[in-house]
Design an enzyme around this catalytic site. Sequence first.
Site, mmCIF file in Angstrom:
data_model
loop_
_atom_site.group_PDB
_atom_site.id
_atom_site.type_symbol
_atom_site.label_atom_id
_atom_site.label_comp_id
_atom_site.label_asym_id
_atom_site.label_seq_id
_atom_site.Cartn_x
_atom_site.Cartn_y
_atom_site.Cartn_z
ATOM 1 N N LYS A 17 0.812 -1.220 0.000
ATOM 2 C CA LYS A 17 0.000 0.000 0.000
ATOM 3 C C LYS A 17 0.846 1.271 0.000
ATOM 4 O O LYS A 17 0.545 2.216 -0.711
ATOM 5 C CB LYS A 17 -0.889 0.029 1.252
ATOM 6 N N ARG A 93 -11.177 2.733 9.132
ATOM 7 C CA ARG A 93 -10.951 1.333 9.492
ATOM 8 C C ARG A 93 -12.254 0.590 9.767
ATOM 9 O O ARG A 93 -12.276 -0.632 9.773
ATOM 10 C CB ARG A 93 -10.114 1.255 10.773
ATOM 11 N N ARG A 130 10.705 -10.272 6.845
ATOM 12 C CA ARG A 130 11.206 -8.905 6.921
ATOM 13 C C ARG A 130 12.236 -8.773 8.038
ATOM 14 O O ARG A 130 12.086 -9.321 9.122
ATOM 15 C CB ARG A 130 10.019 -7.971 7.192
ATOM 16 N N ARG A 162 11.998 -8.261 14.006
ATOM 17 C CA ARG A 162 11.215 -7.677 15.094
ATOM 18 C C ARG A 162 10.203 -8.673 15.631
ATOM 19 O O ARG A 162 9.676 -9.498 14.881
ATOM 20 C CB ARG A 162 10.465 -6.431 14.584
ATOM 21 N N ARG A 173 -2.503 -9.809 13.669
ATOM 22 C CA ARG A 173 -2.813 -8.549 12.979
ATOM 23 C C ARG A 173 -3.681 -8.785 11.745
ATOM 24 O O ARG A 173 -4.594 -8.023 11.463
ATOM 25 C CB ARG A 173 -1.522 -7.828 12.564
#
Length: 220
Positions: A17, A93, A130, A162, A173
């Site tokens: 995005k 949202r 990532r 992370r 998520r």
Amino acid sequence: MIPGARLVLLGRQGAGKGTQCTRLSRHYVVPHISTGDILRAAVREGTEFGKKAKEMMDAGDLLPDDVIVGIIDERLDRDDTRARGFILDGFPRTTTQAEELMRITDPRGIDVALNLEVSREVVLRRLAGRRVCVDCGTNYSLEQPPKYRDTCDVCGGDVIHREDDTEGAINRRLDLYERETVPLMNWFDGRGLLASVDGMGDPDVVTARLVEAIDGLRGR
Ligand SMILES: [Zn+2]
């Protein structure tokens, strides 16, 4: 003169995005309005809702809809957005926020809400692979690691995996995203404002698909 645009971009985290917002922002010459960025800016500038947001965040409270909507409203009221339009990223949202968006943009509303479609499996793989520099925030991946193991090419800082990017955290998520966003997409769809675009492949090709969908809907 290039026409402006009034867009909402939806899509899973890791769908690309941010990249596409930057490109669409250049193509239509409209500001990319990311909720996180404008929230930080409003707090820094001490706007009416920025002050409210700061008080609540300092107290450890989650921001209620009226504060988030207030910050968006303040930003959409500026000259650049009034004249050219906007690309909203991270707002709305929920369907309640979507209704508020329509209220504050009345009577023009938005041109289209775009759903950038990348499958859950693909974003899960991207996000889990990532790696990020703790000092400068440069992103790496398992496919494109830093030149020297765990050391940032840019600044020499530590490159880490992370905790937010472990599979369990990512799945949580993505679950939340689906719970919130499926009803939101149905809401836009019911108003003839939703366009789903395949987000897989070369970023240039994805941008071309998005532009085609936007211009197609506006040409009606
Ligand atoms: Zn670095």
